[in-house]
Design a protein around this motif. Structure first.
Motif, PDB file in Angstrom:
ATOM      1  N   ASP A 162      -5.232  -0.162  -1.640  1.00  0.00           N
ATOM      2  CA  ASP A 162      -5.286  -1.433  -0.929  1.00  0.00           C
ATOM      3  C   ASP A 162      -5.551  -2.589  -1.882  1.00  0.00           C
ATOM      4  O   ASP A 162      -6.049  -2.413  -2.993  1.00  0.00           O
ATOM      5  N   SER A 197       0.829  -1.204   0.000  1.00  0.00           N
ATOM      6  CA  SER A 197       0.000   0.000   0.000  1.00  0.00           C
ATOM      7  C   SER A 197       0.866   1.257   0.000  1.00  0.00           C
ATOM      8  O   SER A 197       0.534   2.259  -0.643  1.00  0.00           O
ATOM      9  N   THR A 215      -3.216  -2.855   6.855  1.00  0.00           N
ATOM     10  CA  THR A 215      -4.247  -2.186   6.057  1.00  0.00           C
ATOM     11  C   THR A 215      -5.613  -2.242   6.735  1.00  0.00           C
ATOM     12  O   THR A 215      -6.497  -1.454   6.396  1.00  0.00           O
TER      13      THR A 215
END
Length: 330
Positions: A209, A169, A192
């Protein structure tokens, strides 16, 4: 004369011992495996890499006739697990699955106790997990063109969440900022999961994501979707355009995965492991379950040592300059 006889006898005995040892080793490799195999995962249970590992472990074990046990060894961006595997006995009973983090470690950490390119044997690529650039639901821009203008106008006022230094990410966010020529305020989380929670709650503006956990939120319009990090649209969310088709030509970030073994693992064992991996990835059940999570199983020509090595080399060269320029951790 007696000395020569003793010397010849000694040489003969040594050759016989060497021959017996060679035959014994060959026989052992032929009979391999005779016990369970550890599949090391460098992250906690429940994440994308762990999910993939557990899906392939069962059919790999079926092919090999032994149980493949998944073991989670999280910490330090995967370097703890990588070190453990690099130091493990090269007998095939310890194997390793890792994602793009295998390629970024050398740029992220000044000192590693292993070399990503030379401390391991390559077994093959496994699967690619695509990503989506998302924004909080009430973020003003409604599409990527508007987002680009918004980012350039507001710069560091825009916050971008990530799962911590070296996470995919974060790499996605760094590449986005590099391509747009801007510097946002990057906010690291311990995964995440909490980053997505804050995005849903409106505490941060943006997050890039993996699709494994965000598809439901996209379909329910709980976030704004600005583009996928793939070169083609994803079947699960066909209405979300790619970033590449929206002006960031060639923009591609994926959490690709590969399987490795310690350096020095016998070739005969590596061949069996490669065959087991191909067997697992050809399993209809594995394919369906991965595809249901928008995870792309690689084509069989990529499930090879050569392909994995080439992928790793290319990714090291691609991400090294970006990471060093960003001066991670920031």
């Amino acid at each position: 004369m007696h000395f020569r006889k003793r010397l010849l006898a000694s040489i003969t005995l040594s050759l016989a011992f060497a021959s017996a040892l060679t035959c014994s080793t060959a026989l052992a490799q032929k009979d391999w495996p005779t016990r369970s195999i550890q599949l090391e995962v460098p992250f906690a249970a429940g994440g994308p890499t762990d999910s993939i590992a557990r899906l392939i472990a069962v059919p790999m074990g079926q092919y090999l006739g032994q149980t493949v046990v998944v073991e989670n060894v999280p910490g330090a961006g995967g370097t703890i697990a990588s070190t453990k595997v690099a130091r493990a006995a090269p007998d095939g009973y310890t194997i390793y699955i890792h994602h793009i983090g295998m390629a970024t470690a050398s740029a992220l950490y000044d000192k590693l106790s292993y070399d990503p390119l030379t401390s391991f044997e390559y077994i093959g690529q496994v699967a690619d997990v695509p990503m989506v650039l998302m924004g909080r639901k009430d973020l003003p821009p409604n599409n990527f063109k508007e987002l680009e203008a918004y980012i350039k106008a507001n710069g560091a006022k825009v916050t971008m969440a990530n799962a911590g230094p070296g996470a995919v990410s974060q790499l996605c966010g760094l590449l986005l900022q590099s391509r747009l020529g801007v510097k946002l305020t990057n906010i690291p989380y311990k995964g995440t999961g909490p980053a997505l929670t804050d995005l849903l709650g409106g505490q941060v503006d943006l997050l890039c994501d993996q699709t494994t956990q965000i598809i439901p939120y996209i379909k329910d319009n709980r976030v704004k979707s600005y583009g996928t990090t793939t070169l083609k649209r994803l079947p699960a969310i066909p209405n979300v355009p790619t970033l590449s088709e929206q002006g960031l030509k060639g923009f591609e970030v994926k959490a690709w995965h590969g399987v490795y073994a310690p350096k020095g693992t016998p070739q005969a064992v590596l061949d069996k492991l490669n065959a087991a991996l191909k067997f697992a990835l050809n399993s209809p059940d594995v394919k369906k379950r991965l595809e249901d999570s928008s995870i792309d199983v690689v084509s069989m020509d990529k499930v090879t040592p050569k392909s994995l090595k080439t992928q790793l080399e290319n990714e090291i060269n691609a991400w090294g300059p970006i990471i060093r320029k960003a001066n991670i951790p920031d």
